[in-house]
Structure formats: C-alpha cells, structure tokens
Scaffold this active site. Structure first.
Site, PDB file in Angstrom:
ATOM      1  N   ASN A   1       0.822  -1.216   0.000  1.00  0.00           N
ATOM      2  CA  ASN A   1       0.000   0.000   0.000  1.00  0.00           C
ATOM      3  C   ASN A   1       0.859   1.270   0.000  1.00  0.00           C
ATOM      4  O   ASN A   1       0.381   2.346   0.337  1.00  0.00           O
ATOM      5  CB  ASN A   1      -0.989   0.033   1.163  1.00  0.00           C
ATOM      6  CG  ASN A   1      -2.207   0.892   0.858  1.00  0.00           C
ATOM      7  OD1 ASN A   1      -2.717   0.889  -0.258  1.00  0.00           O
ATOM      8  ND2 ASN A   1      -2.685   1.641   1.834  1.00  0.00           N
ATOM      9  N   TRP A   2       2.119   1.133  -0.389  1.00  0.00           N
ATOM     10  CA  TRP A   2       2.992   2.305  -0.546  1.00  0.00           C
ATOM     11  C   TRP A   2       2.409   3.244  -1.598  1.00  0.00           C
ATOM     12  O   TRP A   2       1.817   2.764  -2.556  1.00  0.00           O
ATOM     13  CB  TRP A   2       4.376   1.818  -1.008  1.00  0.00           C
ATOM     14  CG  TRP A   2       5.443   2.853  -1.030  1.00  0.00           C
ATOM     15  CD1 TRP A   2       6.230   3.233   0.005  1.00  0.00           C
ATOM     16  CD2 TRP A   2       5.856   3.634  -2.166  1.00  0.00           C
ATOM     17  NE1 TRP A   2       7.119   4.203  -0.414  1.00  0.00           N
ATOM     18  CE2 TRP A   2       6.908   4.475  -1.737  1.00  0.00           C
ATOM     19  CE3 TRP A   2       5.439   3.716  -3.499  1.00  0.00           C
ATOM     20  CZ2 TRP A   2       7.541   5.371  -2.587  1.00  0.00           C
ATOM     21  CZ3 TRP A   2       6.074   4.602  -4.352  1.00  0.00           C
ATOM     22  CH2 TRP A   2       7.109   5.427  -3.901  1.00  0.00           C
TER      23      TRP A   2
END
Length: 293
Positions: A239-240
């Site tokens: 989820n960067w």
C-alpha cells in the site's frame, strides 16, 4: 516521500524470489488531480524511481500499480508509470461502466490486468458498475479489485457471489464497523473465497484497524483466520506510499509493517503462496523468471 525505514534497519524477513507487491500507487509529474477525488499525495510525488528503492530494500521483484483516486478515471499516469517500470509491473485501472473497447484495448496493451471498483468517498467507480465491469473483465481475462465498507458485505453477497471474473476483496475487507472471527461478515467472506474466484488482500491494515498499531490485533485476528482457512487465496501489498498516512508521525515503517502483516500467515508455504503463486493466478502473471527482475 519516505522510502528508507524510520527504524533505520533492514527487514528481518526474506521474501521469496518472485514476490509480488499486489497493491501500491505511484505517480509521475504532469498528471494533475481531477475533480471528485482526493488531492495528490502531500510532499514529493512517490515516483517509479523511489519505488525501485523500496523494492530493493524489501526484496520485492514484481508489482501491481493501482490507479489512484486522485486522477479518477484518467489512467494516463499509470500507463506512463507502467512504461517506466517495464516488465516487472502490471496495472489495475479505473474505468466506468461505459468504457469503450478501444480504451480497454489501450489499457491492456499498456500492461493493465485488472479494473478497480472503490465504493468509498473519492472512489472513481462504485458498485453500481459491478455487473457491467464484471462482464467486460471476464470477456478479456481481466480481474476486478473491489473495495467497499466490508461491514456491509451481507448486503452485497448475492451480487458478489454471481461474479464470473477473478476478483480480490481489497484492503483487509475494510470492516469499518469492526468485526470478530465470529461475525457474520467474516462467514460471508469465507463463503465467497470458497467459491474459487475470490482472493483476499492483506494491504493498508492501518486504514480500518480500530485497535491500531503496531500489532493491529483486531485485523490480525481476521487475517489469521482467513489465511489458515484458504492460504491459496491470500495476496499481499505494501500500500505504498500510504496515502492516508500523510503525517510523518503516523507514517508506517515499511519493514516493520511487512514483518507484522506477513506474520499472520501460518507458515513458509503460505508465504510463498501469498507473495508468488497466488498473485500469479489472480493477476494472470507469467511464472517468475530471474531475468524479469
């Protein structure tokens, strides 16, 4: 944009070769935010070059770039990012129910392997398009990434159970009202997974956890249950660049987050499945070869 660890250390876990980050966002300059969605990430844009640093740090070999809500249904940015990243990357685009065959052709040629539905504020495409996009995705061999408030999954079970496409229930289900392993929402999730075309994504735990970090025990209890129930249906993503954690004091350390979330898998075999085998099946990726890294 933070790329190196806040803790100043390397991850204690070694990812298997061919590991896929199944959920992240990246941006290039020149693609503005559009009305209806949130703004672009605060500060420096999280670019392909920065993400490659994250790949090297964590041991990621392949990536699925997901269309960010800031640019709504204009997928020009992820098309450019896919070209920049090359063969290690594939994409999930946001389109409406009226998307043309020509646009889908262009997206697939650019490396798009899935379509995104996000039935939450700021999302570009909501559940009203579900059946139409399922038909289009199924005809082309695409998958669907579906995100909504999982607390309401009982209302949607019949529609979700009828999907023909491969699809993933996004972001740990986002059970915003809170659930326990005995909750009916979890039983529905298990039934959908058992149908054979549904996966469950470990990503963005901090977005729905009520107990909070560093252990996220409420989400962890559900994750452990589902990983033990169906290890062949779990995928994982960083989820960067953690767009909802914009304040540095709340920004997760990617090494610590990786160690925490992957500890919810029951064993090494499940780790191999979640990071390599399962995403290859869900996203129809070719089997990993060292030369693609």
């Amino acid at each position: 944009m933070l790329v190196r660890p806040l803790s100043g250390r390397e991850p204690a876990i070694s990812l298997p070769r061919g590991s896929v980050d199944a959920q992240m966002h990246m941006y290039l300059p020149g693609y503005p935010a559009l009305p209806g969605g949130p703004g672009l990430p605060a500060g420096d844009l999280p670019t392909p070059a920065q993400y490659r640093q994250l790949m090297a740090w964590l041991g990621i070999d392949r990536v699925i770039i997901t269309q960010g809500n800031a640019q709504q249904r204009d997928n020009s940015n992820i098309i450019a990012c896919l070209a920049e990243m090359g063969d290690v990357a594939r994409g999930v685009a946001a389109v409406g129910a009226g998307v043309s065959d020509a646009e889908l052709d262009q997206l697939q040629q650019a490396g798009v392997v899935g379509l995104r539905i996000m039935d939450l504020p700021g999302g570009a495409t909501d559940l009203s398009a579900l059946e139409t996009l399922d038909a289009k995705a199924y005809a082309r061999g695409l998958m669907l990434a579906i995100q909504f408030d999982g607390s309401k999954i009982l209302e949607h079970e019949t529609r979700l159970a009828a999907l023909k496409s491969r699809w993933v229930f996004d972001h740990h289900g986002k059970f915003f009202a809170g659930v326990t392993p005995d909750s009916p929402q979890v039983a529905v999730t298990q039934r959908l997974i058992d149908a054979g075309n549904c996966w469950f994504k470990f990503a963005g735990v901090y977005e729905s956890s009520k107990s909070g970090g560093p252990a996220y025990e409420d989400v962890a209890a559900i994750a452990r249950l589902l990983a033990a129930h169906a290890p062949e249906r779990i995928v994982w993503g960083t989820n960067w660049p953690h767009n909802l954690a914009r304040e540095q004091k709340d920004y997760p350390d990617d090494a610590e987050l990786l160690e925490t979330v992957l500890s919810w898998l029951p064993d090494e075999a499940a780790l191999q499945r979640a990071l390599v085998d399962n995403p290859e099946e869900l996203f129809a990726l070719p089997a990993f070869r060292e030369a693609t890294a």
